[in-house]
Design an enzyme around this catalytic site. Structure first.
Site, PDB file in Angstrom:
ATOM      1  N   LYS A 121      -9.254  13.664  -5.473  1.00  0.00           N
ATOM      2  CA  LYS A 121      -9.785  12.309  -5.587  1.00  0.00           C
ATOM      3  C   LYS A 121      -8.826  11.369  -6.303  1.00  0.00           C
ATOM      4  O   LYS A 121      -8.835  10.154  -6.063  1.00  0.00           O
ATOM      5  CB  LYS A 121     -11.131  12.344  -6.322  1.00  0.00           C
ATOM      6  CG  LYS A 121     -11.852  11.014  -6.371  1.00  0.00           C
ATOM      7  CD  LYS A 121     -12.119  10.480  -4.983  1.00  0.00           C
ATOM      8  CE  LYS A 121     -12.832   9.139  -5.023  1.00  0.00           C
ATOM      9  NZ  LYS A 121     -13.011   8.561  -3.683  1.00  0.00           N
TER      10      LYS A 121
ATOM     11  N   SER B  20       9.737  -3.272  11.443  1.00  0.00           N
ATOM     12  CA  SER B  20       8.687  -2.323  11.107  1.00  0.00           C
ATOM     13  C   SER B  20       7.357  -2.741  11.739  1.00  0.00           C
ATOM     14  O   SER B  20       7.243  -2.784  12.958  1.00  0.00           O
ATOM     15  CB  SER B  20       8.579  -2.183   9.590  1.00  0.00           C
ATOM     16  OG  SER B  20       8.145  -0.881   9.244  1.00  0.00           O
TER      17      SER B  20
END
Length: 322
Positions: free
Chosen positions: A179, A127
């Site tokens: 948010k 990765s």
């Protein structure tokens, strides 16, 4: 009794102070590498554990690699005229996207300075660690190395059931509708899911293009290989993700030949060395004394859970995406 307790505390403080000073001395970088005139050296830079941006605070209960530490070593190698090539010794399941990008960008700078770079894969270089390796001139892996895992992961937790059992109620005051995206106290909305997926897709596209450019492979070819699966070193070589099979010594010999130093070059390790520094960095106890994931809980991750060592808790950890 009190006097003994005070004396013990003082002794412990003195020992800790001496230990910190010893670590500082042992970890202090050398001013330069001394080699015979007209020759050069291959520098070995280790990248171990989970990769994150910034710095990883040393301690008995922390592990991993911070991008700033690696960048400093790469710049030292670039500035030292005695260093002709660098071997990146990767033993990592990956890490954050930003951390991998920062190190990969500095590898590009090192190569542009005229130094050769070879990536050497240990147990795992997957990765985010593969992102870094793909920017090297050549990649060497063991046949049994776990690598690949080209992909991006972002997860949230839904803890409402647990909160209900504990009688925990959450009230949120926010400046905008998104948010508190990824909050464990409520489900992810369809709109938020699209936003999260868009972020993952964007980082994934950046990953694909970095590998395509570094490995000089067609983007569509990389995309076919980049479904998140893990490859052995031998499989990766057949697919073009790795150049050669071999160990660290083979990678050093290859770096020496690429840099014109021959197959048996002088080597030096750019990194903290010594007993105390290895303890504090987690090198001596890679499985039992380090957290699998440093505390970067708002990051997008390039990580390979199957590549994590046993006992690291990879089956229970999740990555909040808010």
């Amino acid at each position: 009794m009190k006097r003994r307790l005070v004396a013990a505390v003082v002794c412990m403080a003195v020992l800790l102070s001496l230990g910190a000073g010893l670590v500082s001395v042992l970890s202090r970088p050398a001013k330069g590498i001394k080699v015979p005139r007209g020759t050069g050296a291959v520098a070995i830079i280790p990248i171990t554990g989970t990769i994150v941006s910034g710095r990883v605070n040393p301690g008995l209960f922390s592990s991993g690699t911070g991008s700033e530490e690696v960048i400093e070593r790469l710049r030292r190698a670039a500035q030292d005229p005695a260093v002709k090539a660098v071997v990146l010794r990767l033993n990592s399941p990956g890490g954050t996207a930003a951390g991998a990008q920062e190190i990969a960008a500095e590898v590009d700078n090192l190569r542009q300075s005229g130094k050769k770079v070879v990536a050497s894969m240990g147990d795992a270089a997957a990765s985010g660690a593969y992102w870094i390796a793909s920017r090297a001139d050549k990649i060497v892996a063991n046949p049994g190395t776990l690598t690949g895992s080209i992909g991006v992961i972002m997860q949230t937790q839904d803890l409402r059931g647990l909160y209900n059992k504990l009688g925990i109620n959450t009230r949120t005051f926010k400046s905008g509708p998104y948010k508190d995206m990824g909050s464990p106290s409520r489900p992810v909305t369809p709109e938020e899911q699209d936003i999260f997926q868009g972020m993952v897709d964007d980082i994934y596209d950046q990953f694909l293009r970095a590998v395509s450019e570094g490995r000089k492979m067609e983007l569509d070819r990389v995309r076919k290989l980049a479904d998140g699966r893990v490859y052995t070193g031998r499989q990766a070589q057949k697919l073009g993700l790795v150049d050669e099979l071999g160990n660290l010594g083979d990678a050093v010999r290859l770096a020496g030949r690429l840099a014109g130093l021959g197959p048996n070059p002088v080597t030096t390790e750019l990194g903290p060395r010594g007993f105390w520094s290895e303890i504090l960095s987690g090198t001596l106890f890679p499985k039992g004394f380090g957290s699998a994931f440093p505390d970067n809980k708002t990051a997008i991750w390039l990580i390979c859970p199957p590549c994590l060592p046993p006992g690291s808790g990879d089956d229970t950890l999740r990555f909040p995406g808010s």
